[in-house]
Design a protein around this motif. Structure first.
Motif, PDB file in Angstrom:
ATOM      1  N   VAL A 147       0.844  -1.203   0.000  1.00  0.00           N
ATOM      2  CA  VAL A 147       0.000   0.000   0.000  1.00  0.00           C
ATOM      3  C   VAL A 147       0.875   1.247   0.000  1.00  0.00           C
ATOM      4  CG1 VAL A 147      -1.695   1.323   1.316  1.00  0.00           C
ATOM      5  CG2 VAL A 147      -1.946  -1.145   1.101  1.00  0.00           C
ATOM      6  N   GLN A 148       1.904   1.266   0.845  1.00  0.00           N
ATOM      7  CA  GLN A 148       2.805   2.413   0.889  1.00  0.00           C
ATOM      8  C   GLN A 148       3.554   2.578  -0.438  1.00  0.00           C
ATOM      9  OE1 GLN A 148       5.378   2.122   4.261  1.00  0.00           O
ATOM     10  NE2 GLN A 148       3.726   2.323   5.755  1.00  0.00           N
ATOM     11  N   PHE A 149       3.908   1.473  -1.073  1.00  0.00           N
ATOM     12  CA  PHE A 149       4.609   1.516  -2.355  1.00  0.00           C
ATOM     13  C   PHE A 149       3.759   2.230  -3.404  1.00  0.00           C
ATOM     14  CE2 PHE A 149       5.890  -0.631  -6.404  1.00  0.00           C
ATOM     15  CZ  PHE A 149       7.186  -0.144  -6.468  1.00  0.00           C
ATOM     16  N   VAL A 150       2.464   1.914  -3.437  1.00  0.00           N
ATOM     17  CA  VAL A 150       1.558   2.568  -4.375  1.00  0.00           C
ATOM     18  C   VAL A 150       1.409   4.049  -4.032  1.00  0.00           C
ATOM     19  CG1 VAL A 150      -0.823   2.659  -5.189  1.00  0.00           C
ATOM     20  CG2 VAL A 150       0.310   0.453  -4.906  1.00  0.00           C
ATOM     21  N   GLN A 151       1.353   4.368  -2.735  1.00  0.00           N
ATOM     22  CA  GLN A 151       1.221   5.763  -2.321  1.00  0.00           C
ATOM     23  C   GLN A 151       2.437   6.580  -2.738  1.00  0.00           C
ATOM     24  OE1 GLN A 151       0.503   5.328   1.902  1.00  0.00           O
ATOM     25  NE2 GLN A 151      -1.698   5.607   1.623  1.00  0.00           N
ATOM     26  N   VAL A 152       3.628   6.000  -2.644  1.00  0.00           N
ATOM     27  CA  VAL A 152       4.843   6.695  -3.054  1.00  0.00           C
ATOM     28  C   VAL A 152       4.797   7.013  -4.551  1.00  0.00           C
ATOM     29  CG1 VAL A 152       7.331   6.413  -3.406  1.00  0.00           C
ATOM     30  CG2 VAL A 152       6.303   5.797  -1.211  1.00  0.00           C
ATOM     31  N   GLN A 153       4.357   6.057  -5.353  1.00  0.00           N
ATOM     32  CA  GLN A 153       4.261   6.295  -6.791  1.00  0.00           C
ATOM     33  C   GLN A 153       3.228   7.370  -7.107  1.00  0.00           C
ATOM     34  OE1 GLN A 153       4.620   2.471  -9.259  1.00  0.00           O
ATOM     35  NE2 GLN A 153       4.116   1.677  -7.240  1.00  0.00           N
ATOM     36  N   ARG A 154       2.111   7.322  -6.398  1.00  0.00           N
ATOM     37  CA  ARG A 154       1.073   8.331  -6.612  1.00  0.00           C
ATOM     38  C   ARG A 154       1.567   9.718  -6.194  1.00  0.00           C
ATOM     39  NH1 ARG A 154      -2.431  11.098  -9.226  1.00  0.00           N
ATOM     40  NH2 ARG A 154      -4.292  11.747  -8.093  1.00  0.00           N
ATOM     41  N   ALA A 155       2.310   9.785  -5.096  1.00  0.00           N
ATOM     42  CA  ALA A 155       2.853  11.061  -4.641  1.00  0.00           C
ATOM     43  C   ALA A 155       3.776  11.663  -5.699  1.00  0.00           C
ATOM     44  CB  ALA A 155       3.607  10.869  -3.325  1.00  0.00           C
ATOM     45  N   TRP A 156       4.601  10.814  -6.320  1.00  0.00           N
ATOM     46  CA  TRP A 156       5.509  11.304  -7.351  1.00  0.00           C
ATOM     47  C   TRP A 156       4.741  11.814  -8.565  1.00  0.00           C
ATOM     48  CZ3 TRP A 156      10.117  13.130  -7.748  1.00  0.00           C
ATOM     49  CH2 TRP A 156      10.735  13.226  -8.996  1.00  0.00           C
ATOM     50  N   GLU A 157       3.647  11.156  -8.917  1.00  0.00           N
ATOM     51  CA  GLU A 157       2.819  11.628 -10.028  1.00  0.00           C
ATOM     52  C   GLU A 157       2.312  13.043  -9.758  1.00  0.00           C
ATOM     53  OE1 GLU A 157      -0.344   8.885 -10.538  1.00  0.00           O
ATOM     54  OE2 GLU A 157       0.929   7.230 -11.189  1.00  0.00           O
ATOM     55  N   LEU A 158       2.040  13.346  -8.502  1.00  0.00           N
ATOM     56  CA  LEU A 158       1.449  14.633  -8.145  1.00  0.00           C
ATOM     57  C   LEU A 158       2.469  15.757  -8.041  1.00  0.00           C
ATOM     58  CD1 LEU A 158      -1.093  13.415  -5.433  1.00  0.00           C
ATOM     59  CD2 LEU A 158      -1.628  14.246  -7.725  1.00  0.00           C
ATOM     60  N   VAL A 159       3.728  15.444  -7.679  1.00  0.00           N
ATOM     61  CA  VAL A 159       4.704  16.518  -7.465  1.00  0.00           C
ATOM     62  C   VAL A 159       6.011  16.291  -8.217  1.00  0.00           C
ATOM     63  CG1 VAL A 159       3.748  17.093  -5.192  1.00  0.00           C
ATOM     64  CG2 VAL A 159       5.612  15.426  -5.343  1.00  0.00           C
ATOM     65  N   GLY A 160       6.079  15.290  -9.065  1.00  0.00           N
ATOM     66  CA  GLY A 160       7.331  14.922  -9.699  1.00  0.00           C
ATOM     67  C   GLY A 160       7.784  15.821 -10.830  1.00  0.00           C
ATOM     68  N   THR A 161       6.894  16.641 -11.375  1.00  0.00           N
ATOM     69  CA  THR A 161       7.286  17.595 -12.413  1.00  0.00           C
ATOM     70  C   THR A 161       6.955  19.004 -11.922  1.00  0.00           C
ATOM     71  OG1 THR A 161       5.134  17.606 -13.544  1.00  0.00           O
ATOM     72  CG2 THR A 161       6.725  15.904 -14.196  1.00  0.00           C
ATOM     73  N   PRO A 162       7.666  20.035 -12.400  1.00  0.00           N
ATOM     74  CA  PRO A 162       7.402  21.400 -11.940  1.00  0.00           C
ATOM     75  C   PRO A 162       5.950  21.831 -12.127  1.00  0.00           C
ATOM     76  CG  PRO A 162       9.491  21.319 -13.102  1.00  0.00           C
ATOM     77  CD  PRO A 162       8.855  19.972 -13.288  1.00  0.00           C
ATOM     78  N   ALA A 163       5.350  21.479 -13.261  1.00  0.00           N
ATOM     79  CA  ALA A 163       3.964  21.891 -13.516  1.00  0.00           C
ATOM     80  C   ALA A 163       3.002  21.186 -12.569  1.00  0.00           C
ATOM     81  CB  ALA A 163       3.595  21.591 -14.963  1.00  0.00           C
ATOM     82  N   ALA A 164       3.194  19.872 -12.410  1.00  0.00           N
ATOM     83  CA  ALA A 164       2.310  19.121 -11.509  1.00  0.00           C
ATOM     84  C   ALA A 164       2.481  19.594 -10.078  1.00  0.00           C
ATOM     85  CB  ALA A 164       2.610  17.627 -11.615  1.00  0.00           C
TER      86      ALA A 164
END
Length: 309
Positions: free
Chosen positions: A45-62
């Motif tokens: 569950v935490q592994f999926v949350q980490v990936q989702r977190a990166w989707e949200l803040v991993g690029t300057p625009a996001a």
């Protein structure tokens, strides 16, 4: 995920400060991936949350969009309702008939939230926006929980309003003589049956065991409390509930529809928000359908008995 007042922010999940630079954020993401990967003993569950977190803040625009919406930058959104109190629109943009609705979903919890957030901020302090994400983020858990549950109830209300004219819905109903905290969030009456519905947001993943919802953030016995409220109101109105449904955010359940069997003789299901309309249209396994004159009789009895908090 990360949209609930109770949820950890994307930065919390990645274990960095909101003002971390891009390189620091990238290093933290890679580290958290290694720490949480199931193949190395981490939590799935935490592994999926980490990936989702990166989707949200991993690029300057996001990241810029995320910061604006979550109180880490210039705030552009809030948790405020669309109006003085959210209600299903009486004249929707489309022409499809809506369910007949009564009461104000999330109304009691929003009022309680506003009282407590102002008390917490300090007497005499005028809050420009009591729903400012930056303010909500710093409030005590019990205050954020009130807002999270109000939002959950409003989300359910939007779903059930679209069930169609064959359904009648009551929101924020007094279930027992124990005040608003013992209320039923929703009652839904339609061809598939009469259901007591609980809208919850615990702020994290949950699971079920022996007919109850459990998890690190779960307090009390949500299913048992819901069933007890339905039975009490059923006796008062002289109607028989077909089942009980607990609705949770999609990200917090491992399966969309988890039927728990009978609890105190009442069929119970725990469902994701996305699956709620499907369950209410088809019914819960073992639940008795209601049709014909009985549907009108049950509606009349409830209308005469229901009291709103």
């Amino acid at each position: 995920m990360f949209d609930s007042p109770l949820s950890a922010s994307a930065y919390d999940v990645l274990e960095v400060a909101p003002d971390v630079d891009e390189e620091g954020l990238r290093r933290a993401y890679r580290l958290r991936l290694r720490q949480t990967h199931p193949d190395t003993g981490g939590d799935a569950v935490q592994f999926v949350q980490v990936q989702r977190a990166w989707e949200l803040v991993g690029t300057p625009a996001a990241r810029a969009a995320y910061d604006r919406g979550h109180g880490f930058g210039e705030t552009s959104v809030s948790f405020a309702p669309a109006g003085p109190g959210w209600r299903p629109p009486s004249r929707p943009a489309d022409t499809r008939p809506k369910a007949r609705t009564h009461g104000q979903p999330g109304g009691w919890r929003r009022e309680r939230y506003l009282t407590l957030i102002r008390e917490w901020a300090g007497r005499g302090v005028t809050l420009a926006d009591p729903y400012d994400p930056a303010l909500v983020r710093t409030a005590p858990h019990e205050i954020r929980r009130l807002l999270a549950d109000a939002l959950a109830e409003e989300a359910t209300a939007r779903i059930v309003a679209d069930l169609g004219m064959g359904y009648t819905v009551w929101h924020d109903i007094e279930a027992r003589d124990r005040g608003p905290e013992a209320k039923l969030d929703h009652i839904v009456l339609g061809p598939s049956g009469l259901y007591a519905v609980l809208s919850e947001d615990f702020g994290g993943p949950v699971r079920t065991r022996r007919g109850e919802v459990i998890g690190d953030a779960v307090s009390g016995t949500p299913v048992a409390t819901l069933v007890a409220g339905a039975r009490t109101l059923g006796r008062a109105a002289r109607v028989k509930f077909s089942g009980a449904i607990v609705v949770l955010p999609d990200d917090d359940v491992s399966v969309a529809i988890d039927e728990l069997g009978r609890v105190k003789s009442l069929p119970v299901a725990v469902v994701s928000r996305a699956a709620l309309a499907t369950v209410l249209r088809r019914g819960v396994t073992g639940a008795r359908e209601i049709g014909g004159n009985e549907l009108f009789d049950v509606r009349t009895r409830l209308q005469q008995t229901v009291r709103f908090v």
